[in-house]
Design an enzyme around this catalytic site. Structure first.
Site, PDB file in Angstrom:
ATOM      1  CG  ASP A 107      -6.914  -1.867  -2.218  1.00 45.00           C
ATOM      2  OD1 ASP A 107      -7.132  -0.667  -0.284  1.00 45.00           O
ATOM      3  OD2 ASP A 107      -5.403  -1.460  -1.852  1.00 45.00           O
TER       4      ASP A 107
ATOM      5  CB  THR B  12      -5.158   2.599  -4.655  1.00 43.93           C
ATOM      6  OG1 THR B  12      -5.483   3.046  -3.847  1.00 43.93           O
ATOM      7  CG2 THR B  12      -3.752   2.723  -5.489  1.00 43.93           C
TER       8      THR B  12
ATOM      9  CD  GLU C 181       7.039   7.582  -2.330  1.00 50.84           C
ATOM     10  OE1 GLU C 181       7.869   6.629  -2.755  1.00 50.84           O
ATOM     11  OE2 GLU C 181       7.000   7.379  -1.332  1.00 50.84           O
TER      12      GLU C 181
ATOM     13  CE  LYS D 263       4.574   9.989  -0.252  1.00 52.34           C
ATOM     14  NZ  LYS D 263       6.359   9.718   0.065  1.00 52.34           N
TER      15      LYS D 263
ATOM     16  NE  ARG E  20      -3.772   6.969  -0.767  1.00 49.92           N
ATOM     17  CZ  ARG E  20      -3.423   6.084  -1.094  1.00 49.92           C
ATOM     18  NH1 ARG E  20      -3.074   5.391  -2.177  1.00 49.92           N
ATOM     19  NH2 ARG E  20      -2.413   5.158   0.065  1.00 49.92           N
TER      20      ARG E  20
ATOM     21  N   GLY F  72      -7.142   2.852   2.836  1.00 48.77           N
ATOM     22  CA  GLY F  72      -6.457   3.722   3.004  1.00 48.77           C
ATOM     23  C   GLY F  72      -7.109   5.047   2.586  1.00 48.77           C
ATOM     24  CG  ASP F  73      -7.641   6.457  -0.575  1.00 50.64           C
ATOM     25  OD1 ASP F  73      -6.362   6.822  -0.659  1.00 50.64           O
ATOM     26  OD2 ASP F  73      -8.026   6.268  -2.157  1.00 50.64           O
TER      27      ASP F  73
ATOM     28  CG  ASP G 250      -1.349  -4.003  -2.127  1.00 50.79           C
ATOM     29  OD1 ASP G 250      -1.351  -4.220  -0.518  1.00 50.79           O
ATOM     30  OD2 ASP G 250      -1.904  -3.298  -2.600  1.00 50.79           O
TER      31      ASP G 250
ATOM     32  CG  ASN H 223       1.673  -5.067   7.760  1.00 53.22           C
ATOM     33  OD1 ASN H 223       2.631  -6.106   8.458  1.00 53.22           O
ATOM     34  ND2 ASN H 223       2.196  -4.082   8.327  1.00 53.22           N
TER      35      ASN H 223
END
Length: 951
Positions: free
Chosen positions: A302, A304, A411, A468, A521, A584-585, A667, A670
């Site tokens: 990953d 992040t 967030e 968002k 991001r 996911g970016d 992490d 899923n």
């Protein structure tokens, strides 16, 4: 191996060879005692490691959210749980947002249970109906919640049935029955036979433990068979004479093939390796991963928090109709909204040269106070900030002069940006004077990549949906676009809100790609006014909430790469390991970070077009390909953007089809399928869910990519050290067996073979001389080039062609030198006098044989000790283990002193040789040799030849 020693002891006592039997009995006792304490220590180490990887709990104490092991939770603690967590105690819920738990372990109910924190129930309500309680050991399948712990440990509901859960699984094979439930006698016989076979396999260790442990147990059985064959050869060469000395010779030859300390040293080495990994922030949950780490060819990581620091800061925002906001950080306090300057430019990001802004600050706008920016905006900025603050569960607050934050890093960064303008979530929803109330929350979903809330404006009574998420996913549900800054609300019809068109979408994407190209991001923010608000709650269909939204703007977050990421990626490439980023970016964000850390080449224009198209793909592009099309790609993608959990599974399958051995990080809940499918599943210790940790093989305590590389290096070191001590043991076994088998040709006056090495000498070398150096080799540090060679193959394991050649060459060379020493002493300076009955007792006629035997014993002892030092580095000379050193003549001393355990083990081996040679009675009666004098010259010459003959 202990069983073999017991058999040797029984044979020795059976033929009334009391001394040999007593020595073997003492060795068995020593082996059992030392092995017990060493394995006990190893098991304690593993227990402590298991406690490190046990479930954790997020507890709020003194206003601070801290993570503690679940066992440290006490009644009265305020517990925070989220999707993927394991409930650490029975807790009474006080806040629940779309919260569901899996209570199948407790109630047997397969479906998740929706919890209601405001519900009240009678005391006699069953556990399955108490919807205001979350139970220990259940798993959070959706949402988040807070609650007070009221029962822990054995006082929880699950603790009441703990006895049933602790029952061991039956080891009896079930009887196969037909469709009518009947079974014939042959099925019972089959089940009993298989059960007996399993029990024997467990006893011999061939079906328990790690693959390497099972392989070595099978090797031990093979060596036992060879030992039996060697004993038969001895008896045959002596015409099956059953005299005591012939039987003892057969026992000695059999013992020479037994690696008595092999499995114990392996267990200790692996336990010590796992303990050392903890020091490098890696927690091993599965011992099999220690063997697998050294064979990893590909790492799927990953971005992040793993390749990057996970400390996000909002660096830019774009609001249509207003312009671009850029944040210049002026301190190292990412949570402090009062630090840093805000630059404002009326242009769109695609019209600004951010590259020039790196040297000319005014190129990205002028510094403007937040209050002035709010005053200049009619509604667009205010609406944008409301979504940023409220479609967000993170909190930012000041305590004792220091700013703190709780929540997800993404967030938190958005919350800090909103707080720069005075729109802090805690202030907007403060009890007693709340401007907004939250009605329902729809948590972030990794499949749709959006998060939404329904909030109520207390001044107007209107309900709004704030959303968002990933830009493309938010645009899919946006039907309107805020074009200008007007008085009308963003969610109401008016001159400022126009229908979304393809041109507007292209404008948004163009601005997003500018931010993404800077390594940011990028998230989109949108909202709408809810018209039908009668039955709005968390059970409302999410698709009914996330529709017909009005696009409000973009926010760009910067997560700087960890300083150690680029060197770690470079080290992987030098070690023959490919690094893949699955994130996911947005593709441009992922590409920018991948180039920065070295996953992608900096000069992509020099890469051929077909390869360039393959190495950076989106999950949509990758998933649209069939398996055959993926296999035809010139290379598998190095970067997959907008990655979904199912994409990770397909990536692992594609790597396996190419014969790769892969490690995968994860992490979330899923990610569990991909962690289980990978050869080495790696969970995040800080950001990872308990479900992901349970599915993993190792856990990163610091969520750092460099720790993965450290784990691979440690795995290679452990593999190397295991290979070293196995080679040391087996080379000695070959040498001893060859000496004794060739020694069958030495016949005394009664035509019986005279052994060059006595049984006690062999046991002494196996257990005393070599046992501790073998353990020292297991503690050896990594060789200098361990990460500059390709991964090892698990198909060959430790028994590589190089290993087998070394084993045979070392064994034959040592046996040749030992036999030469024996022959020289007996025939060159002893007149060939082999005496009579020299295998049983000392007599003047046996002086020559006893001296020759002592010379051979001294040679073999020295060679065994020297070989341990030689095997510290299997590819370099003993005198030049550090190729970059300028200590040309003394470097070898620093190398042998570095591993003090091995150094003192070898010195101890040298020292213990002399009492066996010169103490009266012990030398003649026990070891069957005598003290030597000038024969030391033969030993020194043989040692010189041993050094000269090293491969």
């Amino acid at each position: 191996m202990t069983l073999v020693l017991i058999l040797a002891m029984a044979v020795s006592f059976g033929i009334q060879s009391w001394i040999e039997g007593g020595v073997v009995a003492a060795v068995i006792l020593l082996n059992v005692v030392v092995g017990f304490f060493q394995e006990y220590s190893a098991e304690k180490t593993m227990d402590s490691l298991r406690s490190l990887s046990s479930p954790t709990a997020c507890v709020v104490r003194d206003g601070e959210a801290i993570v503690v092991p679940s066992g440290e939770v006490v009644p009265g603690d305020l517990i925070e749980v989220k999707m993927g967590d394991t409930i650490p105690a029975d807790i009474r819920l006080i806040e629940a947002k779309n919260f569901e738990t899996d209570e199948a372990l407790l109630t047997g109910e397969s479906l998740p249970v929706r919890k209601r924190e405001h519900s009240l129930f009678d005391d006699n309500t069953g556990p399955g109906d108490r919807l205001n309680v979350a139970y220990s050991s259940s798993t959070v399948t959706k949402g988040r919640a807070r609650g007070i712990a009221f029962a822990t440990g054995t006082f929880t509901e699950i603790g009441a049935i703990a006895a049933a859960l602790r029952q061991k699984e039956s080891r009896v094979r079930p009887v196969k029955r037909n469709e009518r439930g009947k079974a014939g006698p042959h099925r019972y016989l089959e089940a009993y036979t298989l059960t007996l076979g399993d029990a024997i396999g467990r006893f011999l260790g061939v079906n328990v433990g790690t693959p390497l442990q099972r392989k070595l147990s099978k090797l031990a059985m093979l060596l036992f068979g060879i030992a039996v064959v060697c004993a038969i050869i001895v008896l045959s060469a002596n015409r099956w004479n059953t005299r005591q000395e012939v039987i003892i010779y057969a026992v000695a030859t059999g013992l020479s093939m037994i690696p008595a300390s092999l499995v114990v040293v392996l267990t200790i080495t692996m336990a010590a390796g796992t303990k050392r990994m903890v020091e490098r922030h890696v927690i091993v949950r599965n011992l099999k991963s220690l063997e697998a780490l050294g064979a990893v060819t590909d790492i799927c990581s990953d971005k992040t928090g793993t390749l990057t620091q996970g400390k996000m800061v909002a660096r830019g925002a774009w609001i249509p109709g207003l312009g671009t906001y850029t944040v210049d950080l002026t301190s190292n306090e990412p949570f402090n909204p009062t630090k840093g300057d805000i630059r404002y430019d009326t242009r769109q990001p695609c019209e600004i040269d951010f590259r020039r802004g790196a040297t000319e600050k005014d190129a990205t706008g002028t510094i403007t106070p937040a209050a002035d920016l709010l005053a200049a905006s009619k509604s667009s900025l205010q609406d944008f900030l409301a979504v940023a603050a409220l479609a967000n569960v993170a909190t930012v607050f000041e305590k004792e002069g220091q700013w703190h934050a709780r929540g997800d890093p993404t967030e938190i960064a958005i919350q800090v940006f909103a707080s720069r303008f005075g729109n802090n979530r805690l202030d907007l929803m403060k009890e007693g004077n709340a401007q907004w109330n939250e009605v329902a929350e729809f948590p972030f979903d990794s499949d749709i990549k959006r998060m939404s809330v329904i909030v109520k404006n207390n001044a107007s009574g209107d309900h709004y949906a704030f959303t968002k998420g990933a830009v493309e996913r938010v645009l899919k549900v946006c039907t309107h676009f805020r074009a200008t800054d007007a008085e009308s609300s963003s969610s109401a019809a008016g001159p400022s809100v126009i229908p979304m068109t393809e041109d507007r979408r292209a404008q948004i994407i163009a601005n997003m790609e500018i931010f993404a190209g800077l390594g940011l991001r990028v998230l989109a923010l949108a909202s709408r006014k809810m018209v039908d608000t009668v039955d709005i709650n968390e059970d409302t269909d999410r698709n009914e909430v996330e529709r017909d939204l009005t696009f409000l703007g973009l926010i760009g977050l910067y997560d700087p790469p960890r300083p150690e990421s680029a060197p770690a990626v470079r080290e992987c490439h030098e070690a023959g390991i490919a690094v893949h980023m699955l994130t996911g970016d947005h593709p441009e964000t992922a590409k920018a970070i991948a180039i920065e850390v070295g996953i992608l080449p900096k000069q992509m224009d020099r890469v051929s077009a077909d390869v360039a198209a393959s190495i950076v793909m989106t999950a949509t592009e990758f998933d649209s390909l069939s398996d055959e099309e993926i296999d035809q790609l010139p290379v598998l993608p190095l970067v997959i953007a907008r990655c979904a959990p199912s994409t990770k599974v397909r990536m692992i399958d594609a790597l396996h089809r190419r014969g790769k051995f892969c490690a995968m990080t994860g992490d979330g809940v899923n990610d569990s399928p991909s962690l289980r499918r990978a050869d080495v599943g790696i969970a995040m210790g800080q950001a990872g869910s308990d479900v992901a940790k349970d599915a993993s093989d190792i856990v990163l305590a610091d969520d750092n990519f460099a720790s993965i590389v450290a784990a691979i290096e440690e795995g290679r070191r452990i593999f190397d050290n295991i290979q070293k001590f196995i080679l040391h043991v087996l080379a000695e076994n070959i040498a001893q067996a060859c000496v004794l088998l060739v020694g069958l040709a030495f016949k005394d006056a009664s035509s019986l073979s005279v052994f060059p090495l006595a049984p006690v000498e062999i046991v002494w070398i196996i257990m005393v001389t070599s046992g501790m150096p073998d353990m020292g080799l297991g503690f050896e540090r990594a060789v200098p080039d361990i990460m500059r060679r390709p991964p090892q193959s698990l198909k060959t394991g430790v028994f590589t062609p190089e290993f087998l050649v070394d084993m045979v060459v070392y064994g034959l060379w040592i046996s040749a030198l030992c036999l030469a020493a024996f022959v020289l002493r007996v025939y060159a300076w002893g007149g060939g006098n082999l005496g009579e009955r020299c295998n049983e007792t000392f007599s003047p006629a046996c002086e020559t044989v006893f001296r020759a035997r002592a010379t051979t014993f001294a040679c073999l002892t020295w060679f065994a000790l020297f070989l341990a030092w030689e095997l510290v580095d299997m590819r370099r000379s003993f005198f030049r283990m550090q190729p970059g050193s300028k200590k040309y003549f003394t470097q070898w001393f620093y190398d042998v002193w570095r591993n003090k355990f091995l150094f003192w083990a070898i010195i101890g081996g040298f020292v213990t040789l002399f009492p066996t040679l010169y103490i009266p009675v012990i030398n003649h009666a026990v070891f069957k040799h005598t003290g030597i004098s000038w024969e030391w010259g033969i030993v020194f010459i043989a040692a010189g030849l041993f050094f000269a003959g090293w491969p």
